[in-house]
Design an enzyme around this catalytic site. Structure first.
Site, PDB file in Angstrom:
ATOM      1  N   LEU A  28       0.820  -1.213   0.000  1.00 59.55           N
ATOM      2  CA  LEU A  28       0.000   0.000   0.000  1.00 59.55           C
ATOM      3  C   LEU A  28       0.852   1.260   0.000  1.00 59.55           C
ATOM      4  O   LEU A  28       0.469   2.279  -0.567  1.00 59.55           O
ATOM      5  CB  LEU A  28      -0.921   0.013   1.228  1.00 59.55           C
ATOM      6  CG  LEU A  28      -2.016  -1.048   1.283  1.00 59.55           C
ATOM      7  CD1 LEU A  28      -2.763  -0.964   2.606  1.00 59.55           C
ATOM      8  CD2 LEU A  28      -2.983  -0.873   0.115  1.00 59.55           C
ATOM      9  N   GLY A  29       1.992   1.198   0.644  1.00 59.90           N
ATOM     10  CA  GLY A  29       2.847   2.383   0.717  1.00 59.90           C
ATOM     11  C   GLY A  29       4.190   2.044   1.323  1.00 59.90           C
ATOM     12  O   GLY A  29       4.363   1.013   1.978  1.00 59.90           O
ATOM     13  N   GLY A  31       7.770   3.921   3.290  1.00 63.27           N
ATOM     14  CA  GLY A  31       8.304   5.089   3.969  1.00 63.27           C
ATOM     15  C   GLY A  31       9.678   4.802   4.515  1.00 63.27           C
ATOM     16  O   GLY A  31      10.236   3.710   4.327  1.00 63.27           O
ATOM     17  N   GLY A  32      10.229   5.799   5.221  1.00 58.69           N
ATOM     18  CA  GLY A  32      11.575   5.657   5.737  1.00 58.69           C
ATOM     19  C   GLY A  32      11.695   4.622   6.839  1.00 58.69           C
ATOM     20  O   GLY A  32      12.797   4.177   7.150  1.00 58.69           O
ATOM     21  N   MET A  33      10.572   4.226   7.440  1.00 56.41           N
ATOM     22  CA  MET A  33      10.634   3.294   8.563  1.00 56.41           C
ATOM     23  C   MET A  33       9.875   2.009   8.310  1.00 56.41           C
ATOM     24  O   MET A  33       9.651   1.230   9.237  1.00 56.41           O
ATOM     25  CB  MET A  33      10.108   3.972   9.833  1.00 56.41           C
ATOM     26  CG  MET A  33      10.932   5.179  10.255  1.00 56.41           C
ATOM     27  SD  MET A  33      10.375   5.911  11.798  1.00 56.41           S
ATOM     28  CE  MET A  33      10.881   4.632  12.949  1.00 56.41           C
ATOM     29  N   VAL A  36       4.007  -0.751   4.225  1.00 57.04           N
ATOM     30  CA  VAL A  36       2.649  -1.078   4.665  1.00 57.04           C
ATOM     31  C   VAL A  36       1.994  -1.964   3.612  1.00 57.04           C
ATOM     32  O   VAL A  36       1.951  -1.607   2.426  1.00 57.04           O
ATOM     33  CB  VAL A  36       1.815   0.193   4.893  1.00 57.04           C
ATOM     34  CG1 VAL A  36       0.395  -0.171   5.326  1.00 57.04           C
ATOM     35  CG2 VAL A  36       2.475   1.078   5.948  1.00 57.04           C
ATOM     36  N   LYS A  51       1.969  -3.224   8.876  1.00 58.67           N
ATOM     37  CA  LYS A  51       3.200  -2.444   8.700  1.00 58.67           C
ATOM     38  C   LYS A  51       4.408  -3.313   9.010  1.00 58.67           C
ATOM     39  O   LYS A  51       4.568  -3.810  10.128  1.00 58.67           O
ATOM     40  CB  LYS A  51       3.200  -1.214   9.608  1.00 58.67           C
ATOM     41  CG  LYS A  51       4.474  -0.380   9.455  1.00 58.67           C
ATOM     42  CD  LYS A  51       4.446   0.855  10.329  1.00 58.67           C
ATOM     43  CE  LYS A  51       5.741   1.645  10.181  1.00 58.67           C
ATOM     44  NZ  LYS A  51       5.743   2.848  11.029  1.00 58.67           N
ATOM     45  N   ASP A 149       5.545  13.321  13.635  1.00 51.68           N
ATOM     46  CA  ASP A 149       5.866  13.024  12.233  1.00 51.68           C
ATOM     47  C   ASP A 149       4.644  13.248  11.352  1.00 51.68           C
ATOM     48  O   ASP A 149       4.346  12.436  10.465  1.00 51.68           O
ATOM     49  CB  ASP A 149       6.384  11.592  12.093  1.00 51.68           C
ATOM     50  CG  ASP A 149       7.160  11.383  10.787  1.00 51.68           C
ATOM     51  OD1 ASP A 149       7.723  12.364  10.259  1.00 51.68           O
ATOM     52  OD2 ASP A 149       7.195  10.246  10.294  1.00 51.68           O
TER      53      ASP A 149
END
Length: 428
Positions: A28-29, A31-33, A36, A51, A149
């Site tokens: 789904l997506g 990111g830096g961490m 997902v 996640k 964040d």
């Protein structure tokens, strides 16, 4: 160590079952961490979002332990929140020596994906998204939670335009000790409040600053602060003002209030909500806006230079470098202030000289046909060596107020950074 975004390790393959219960379907997506996934809860037969925390290749074992602890804290933090504008956390499982968060699946696109696809959004649509995110933040702040964040990638927008806040991965909560590397701060530089760069304890105003930067990105289609490199971007956040918005319309006062560098003078959540509601009430009927359909996530995450929102770590050395750069900026401001003060001093001297020697009035002799005596020229003060040429229609407030405000802000930034660096290096 210089600030650097995390480069995620190889994510899990699709169709893998995590925790013996959750089957991964598609990304789904990213990111830096973490990544997902859209997944299926095989026990309850419902879609969920999972996640997967992806450790950076350069992290030490201690830093990996910290990241595991932070993810577990995210689950505990988000589980305390029950609000329609905050994604719910259902479960957390540990596999491959790392945690996986199981969250409510919201059929949506992230605000970052929408801006990347559509560019600047209508200000009225951004205002409605802002009200939803603001409601989620207020619920978090009432629970003693600071998100830290807030950014477009962490704002989910449903097909009907409603929005919710997600990803409390670096949140702080009352009663929960801060989990981070000693002397370091973690966050997305383009959306990080100036007081965080100064090493101050995160308070609710940091989320309001980040909300302002998020709304700026949404309505302008570009970052409020971006210099292509994390440290340079953070320096701009601390010492510079964003470019004036060109598409914000009635949202311009909201952006200005939320992006005020001094948290004591920053718009509060209540003030921001009132301004947003007044802007929408005064707009009348506008064209409806529909978010685009969700598209598959890219094969790899965008670079930090491209989107400016990747999570980066700033160590004590980075903060010392920022303090040195701020000191250089302070020197420039001080020189400008000295030049302007000298100019104002010369102006006052000129006015005093003119008041002490007023021009004589014209004398009209008695009797017809007599011409009035010529009026002597006003006395001009002698020029002072090195003085700035006289300017017409200059108003001192154009210079004094911005210079003083900038000087105070930079002094506060220097003090905070020196204190943080001293604490990190054991000077105190």
């Amino acid at each position: 160590m210089t600030a650097q975004p995390a480069q995620p390790a190889q994510p899990a393959p699709p169709d893998r079952r995590v925790g013996g219960r959750y089957t991964l379907r598609e990304v789904l997506g990213r990111g830096g961490m973490g990544v997902v996934w859209l997944a299926t809860d095989e026990k309850l037969q419902r879609p969920v979002a999972v996640k997967e925390v992806t450790f950076a290749l350069h992290l030490s074992e201690e830093e990996r332990r910290v990241l595991r602890e932070r993810t577990l804290r995210e689950a505990r933090t988000a589980a305390r929140l029950d609000h329609p504008c905050v994604t719910a956390v259902y479960d957390v499982v540990e596999e491959d020596d790392r945690p996986w968060l199981v969250m409510e699946h919201v059929e949506s696109c992230s605000l970052q994906q929408i801006v990347d696809k559509q560019g600047p959004l209508p200000w009225a649509a951004v205002a409605r998204i802002a009200l939803d995110v603001l409601a989620g933040l207020e619920a978090a702040h009432r629970a003693g939670i600071v998100h830290r964040d807030v950014k477009p990638a962490n704002v989910l927008v449903a097909p009907d335009g409603r929005a919710c806040l997600t990803d409390f991965g670096i949140a702080t909560a009352t009663g929960d000790p801060t989990i981070t590397t000693t002397g370091a701060i973690i966050g997305s530089p383009s959306y990080m409040a100036p007081e965080r760069a100064n090493g101050e304890q995160p308070q609710p105003p940091v989320d309001l600053w980040s909300l302002g930067a998020t709304l700026y990105t949404a309505v302008e289609g570009r970052l409020a602060f971006s210099r292509g490199e994390p440290m340079a971007t953070l320096m701009a956040v601390v010492t510079e003002e964003p470019a004036p918005p060109t598409h914000a319309g009635p949202l311009e006062p909201v952006l200005r209030g939320l992006l005020t560098k001094d948290p004591a003078h920053r718009a509060t959540a209540e003030q921001a909500r009132r301004m947003l509601e007044e802007a929408l009430a005064g707009a009348g009927v506008d064209q409806p806006w529909t978010p685009p359909a969700r598209t598959p996530a890219p094969a790899s995450p965008p670079s930090a230079a491209a989107d400016g929102s990747r999570v980066a770590r700033f160590d004590a050395d980075d903060l010392k470098a920022l303090a040195a750069a701020s000191a250089t900026a302070l020197g420039t401001v001080a020189r400008d202030a000295r030049d302007q003060a000298r100019y104002l001093r010369e102006r006052r001297r000129e006015r005093r000289g003119s008041a002490a020697h007023p021009p004589e009035p014209s004398v009209v002799a008695a009797g017809a046909g007599r011409e009035p005596a010529p009026r002597p020229a006003p006395r001009q003060p002698a020029p002072v060596a090195g003085s700035t040429p006289r300017r017409r229609r200059f108003k001192r407030r154009w210079v004094v107020v911005p210079v003083l405000v900038t000087l105070l802000l930079v002094l506060a930034a220097i003090g905070g950074l020196v204190a943080l660096a001293g604490y990190a290096l054991g000077w105190f």
